[in-house]
Design an enzyme around this catalytic site. Sequence first.
Site, PDB file in Angstrom:
ATOM      1  N   CYS C  16      -1.347  -3.660  -9.286  1.00 13.87           N
ATOM      2  CA  CYS C  16      -1.524  -2.588  -8.299  1.00 13.87           C
ATOM      3  C   CYS C  16      -1.737  -3.195  -6.917  1.00 13.87           C
ATOM      4  CB  CYS C  16      -2.727  -1.738  -8.674  1.00 13.87           C
ATOM      5  SG  CYS C  16      -2.490  -0.945 -10.271  1.00 13.87           S
ATOM      6  N   ASP C  17      -1.299  -2.466  -5.914  1.00 12.28           N
ATOM      7  CA  ASP C  17      -1.367  -2.948  -4.535  1.00 12.28           C
ATOM      8  C   ASP C  17      -2.515  -2.259  -3.797  1.00 12.28           C
ATOM      9  OD1 ASP C  17      -0.491  -0.386  -3.762  1.00 12.28           O
ATOM     10  OD2 ASP C  17       1.593  -0.986  -3.766  1.00 12.28           O
ATOM     11  N   PRO C  18      -2.696  -2.540  -2.518  1.00 15.73           N
ATOM     12  CA  PRO C  18      -3.823  -1.944  -1.789  1.00 15.73           C
ATOM     13  C   PRO C  18      -3.834  -0.407  -1.770  1.00 15.73           C
ATOM     14  CG  PRO C  18      -3.049  -3.862  -0.604  1.00 15.73           C
ATOM     15  CD  PRO C  18      -2.061  -3.619  -1.708  1.00 15.73           C
ATOM     16  N   MET C  19      -2.700   0.220  -2.063  1.00 14.63           N
ATOM     17  CA  MET C  19      -2.702   1.686  -2.179  1.00 14.63           C
ATOM     18  C   MET C  19      -3.333   2.116  -3.502  1.00 14.63           C
ATOM     19  SD  MET C  19       0.834   3.262  -0.652  1.00 14.63           S
ATOM     20  CE  MET C  19       2.033   1.956  -0.966  1.00 14.63           C
ATOM     21  N   GLY C  20      -3.577   1.143  -4.384  1.00 17.49           N
ATOM     22  CA  GLY C  20      -4.170   1.460  -5.673  1.00 17.49           C
ATOM     23  C   GLY C  20      -3.130   1.878  -6.700  1.00 17.49           C
TER      24      GLY C  20
END
Lengths: 127, 127, 127, 127
Positions: C16-20
């Site tokens: 998962c990336d910083p956007m969740g």
Amino acid sequence: MKLEHEVELRVRYPECDPMGIVHHSRYFIYFEIARTELYRLNGGDYRQMEESGRFFVVVNADCKYMKPARYDDILRITIKVEKVTRAKIVHEYKIHRGDDLLAVAHITLAMINREGKIILIPEEFQK
Amino acid sequence: MKLEHEVELRVRYPECDPMGIVHHSRYFIYFEIARTELYRLNGGDYRQMEESGRFFVVVNADCKYMKPARYDDILRITIKVEKVTRAKIVHEYKIHRGDDLLAVAHITLAMINREGKIILIPEEFQK
Amino acid sequence: MKLEHEVELRVRYPECDPMGIVHHSRYFIYFEIARTELYRLNGGDYRQMEESGRFFVVVNADCKYMKPARYDDILRITIKVEKVTRAKIVHEYKIHRGDDLLAVAHITLAMINREGKIILIPEEFQK
Amino acid sequence: MKLEHEVELRVRYPECDPMGIVHHSRYFIYFEIARTELYRLNGGDYRQMEESGRFFVVVNADCKYMKPARYDDILRITIKVEKVTRAKIVHEYKIHRGDDLLAVAHITLAMINREGKIILIPEEFQK
């Protein structure tokens, strides 16, 4: 406003799989780097944009893989704005190694807010 | 409260590098899976914990790599709580393939809040 | 010979990336897992196949992303053989979380030998 | 022969996790880039070395994480040869963002042949 850009990068070891070639999933990471840099070139800053509660999400992607990229290759990733509407942005990407064209892709982005709801693409992207 | 756990997983293709072995960086992803599952077993839920504004961060890690893991191998990841203080938690991890011990590691966690400041480990982790 | 299969997996934290949300590039790793398992189900073994000097490469991929997948979600990845010719195999993939359809994709494979030259798809894949 | 080097790189979006910070596993990928470039600077070429049937494998790694790195940060990765014997090479690594020291690590390499057997480190690495 610039509608095209290119970045150069060197293939990292763990981006390659046991075949010794760049895994097809990693190309999308390369494309994202080119997109970030095109946006920066136009005065934008993804990190700031995200801190203000607006996020780009990928809604569609396709990629044609013509020749494999290998460990330590220097690649040239080009990005071109293909279409911008109020609801989405489409970019075209190409990957070259020297004169060889390795891949061509199209990725469509939409914008969402912190709650994950689709919002309109801001004017600044509409030129 | 359980202080030990083990998970089994199969090595994925792009986790392996051109040598055909699992890249050393990926072991830390395997360890994190075992840690998540140990926490779940004890009634915890990382996602909920993060939504409540508390996050575990890694402050120290070491790993001894004895034998390589390969694509499609089935690995057994074991985790054991080694030490818990008010400021940190240390776990020990081992990776086995059948009877072969492939790696041993220790990872130290601290807890931070949404502002990134170190906070005390909650009582529930102190047993 | 089975022409369809499904696998279940749990989303890992660093996918998962910083956007969740799961980064769009990782979906292709999930699809590959389903493909490997469908092949295994039919008596095949990618690792053995590669050791014998035959490799599948992705020549085309597209994916439509409908709803985001999040950390710790349990996803169901389905694969279906869509088309097999002497030169390529096309699979269709879907990702569900419960009843929600998150993504639909198509990936086209060709086969190469150790020298990287395109070879014919073996009879065993033609049913 | 150069015994130290530094490379600069920008943190990529999918290298960051839902906390918005670089996942601890990725640091080892950054260290490997610095190692590759130090070797190149001394006339070496990992790709050629691997084609000749000699491979470096990581046998031990430790890392102390002091401050998190974030998306879009420009990081400076430094590498220093700490010790070379006939059996292994130890490097020390540091990651800085501006004047801030984010991490310190040590990684020990051994050399193997195509069969996976440990071989002696070639003279060229012994200075």
